[in-house]
Design an enzyme around this catalytic site. Sequence first.
Site, PDB file in Angstrom:
ATOM      1  N   LYS A  10       4.754   7.814 -14.967  1.00 30.97           N
ATOM      2  CA  LYS A  10       4.862   9.088 -14.241  1.00 30.97           C
ATOM      3  C   LYS A  10       5.709  10.077 -15.045  1.00 30.97           C
ATOM      4  O   LYS A  10       5.370  11.251 -15.161  1.00 30.97           O
ATOM      5  CB  LYS A  10       5.446   8.858 -12.835  1.00 30.97           C
ATOM      6  CG  LYS A  10       4.475   8.126 -11.911  1.00 30.97           C
ATOM      7  CD  LYS A  10       5.112   7.681 -10.604  1.00 30.97           C
ATOM      8  CE  LYS A  10       4.117   6.872  -9.781  1.00 30.97           C
ATOM      9  NZ  LYS A  10       4.658   6.360  -8.524  1.00 30.97           N
ATOM     10  N   GLN A  68      10.236   5.533  -5.554  1.00 28.06           N
ATOM     11  CA  GLN A  68       9.276   4.497  -5.933  1.00 28.06           C
ATOM     12  C   GLN A  68       9.376   3.316  -4.961  1.00 28.06           C
ATOM     13  O   GLN A  68      10.459   2.814  -4.684  1.00 28.06           O
ATOM     14  CB  GLN A  68       9.541   4.042  -7.388  1.00 28.06           C
ATOM     15  CG  GLN A  68       8.518   3.072  -7.939  1.00 28.06           C
ATOM     16  CD  GLN A  68       7.113   3.655  -8.056  1.00 28.06           C
ATOM     17  OE1 GLN A  68       6.926   4.851  -8.246  1.00 28.06           O
ATOM     18  NE2 GLN A  68       6.107   2.805  -7.928  1.00 28.06           N
ATOM     19  N   ASP A  71       4.515  12.464  -2.569  1.00 32.53           N
ATOM     20  CA  ASP A  71       3.690  11.286  -2.301  1.00 32.53           C
ATOM     21  C   ASP A  71       2.891  11.445  -1.001  1.00 32.53           C
ATOM     22  O   ASP A  71       1.983  10.670  -0.731  1.00 32.53           O
ATOM     23  CB  ASP A  71       4.580  10.044  -2.138  1.00 32.53           C
ATOM     24  CG  ASP A  71       4.808   9.297  -3.448  1.00 32.53           C
ATOM     25  OD1 ASP A  71       3.849   9.149  -4.214  1.00 32.53           O
ATOM     26  OD2 ASP A  71       5.955   8.864  -3.672  1.00 32.53           O
TER      27      ASP A  71
HETATM   28  N1  GUN Z   1       4.416   2.143  -5.195  1.00 32.28           N
HETATM   29  C1  GUN Z   1       3.115   1.848  -5.392  1.00 32.28           C
HETATM   30  N2  GUN Z   1       2.372   2.980  -5.373  1.00 32.28           N
HETATM   31  C2  GUN Z   1       3.226   4.000  -5.157  1.00 32.28           C
HETATM   32  C3  GUN Z   1       3.056   5.412  -5.047  1.00 32.28           C
HETATM   33  O1  GUN Z   1       1.953   5.969  -5.123  1.00 32.28           O
HETATM   34  N3  GUN Z   1       4.197   6.119  -4.828  1.00 32.28           N
HETATM   35  C4  GUN Z   1       5.415   5.551  -4.722  1.00 32.28           C
HETATM   36  N4  GUN Z   1       6.459   6.332  -4.486  1.00 32.28           N
HETATM   37  N5  GUN Z   1       5.598   4.241  -4.816  1.00 32.28           N
HETATM   38  C5  GUN Z   1       4.515   3.477  -5.040  1.00 32.28           C
END
Ligand code: GUN
Length: 290
Positions: free
Chosen positions: A58, A102, A125
Amino acid sequence: MNNTIINNIIDGKKFSQMLRKNLKNEVDNLKNKENIVPKLAVIVVGDDPASRTYVNNKKKACTEIGIISKEYSLSQETKQNELIKLLDELNKDKEINGILVQLPLPHHINEKEIIEHINPLKDVDAFHELNVGKIMTNNFSFLPCTPAGIMELLKQSDISVAGKHCVIVGRSNIVGKPMAMLLLHKDATVTICHSKTIDLSKFTKTADILIVAVGKAKFIKKEMVKPGAVVIDVGINRTDAGGLCGDVDFENVKEIASYITPVPGGVGPMTIALLMKNTITATLIQNNIK
Ligand code: GUN
């Protein structure tokens, strides 16, 4: 082998690169015209290796398109109130446009409470209840990155969903449930299956579009798929050999699918591209730019 099916692998990496190129132009314009640079706060708690990989990817995507990312790497022992205090600060900080926590968080942390503590306008998100509710009514600011990435993949591949039977395997808040809503908004007929579904194959075999997000390596076998179906694999599982594989038995299912996404290189890169898009959207909203 069905010889009529050639090149049926949907290249998520390629679509994601195309999307990121457009997003980079948007960021450049924002910088040149408004002197604004989007800024994303990325919070990671503990040292889960998968989370580390996702967060690194990311951050790399942010750098590539000109978004500033700031990582907050917290120890596994971080307490609920410490995380909430950090969120309070980031919620108030005018320099921060997007906040990403996350997941998964360590077990002693109440994940739901943390998500509800993110300012909904910075919730890139789209996990906050307010944003989830807005998805239900098709009146959203942000869409959750993975379902939105899948919709984009389908669109770019000229796969229409209207009237089709879309079967989703997995009912998570992050993928399965919002995915169903996005497909419904595009006039699909949707079935959601999950770990308690009796005779799963009975449903998967009727899918025109099968979307799988269960987190079990090679769970969906060829016999469970209707020939000609579109198969979208959301799973990312580690193999014993140290590689990655999806929730679908790719090598065998690709023989009968009309289209299929690989792992890696399918849905994953789209998720990241949509996160970038949401961060730009958040920046525009916060600066009252249409
Ligand atoms: N953990 C697995 N997928 C995601 C996601 O799309 N966003 C976040 N914040 N954590 C995750």
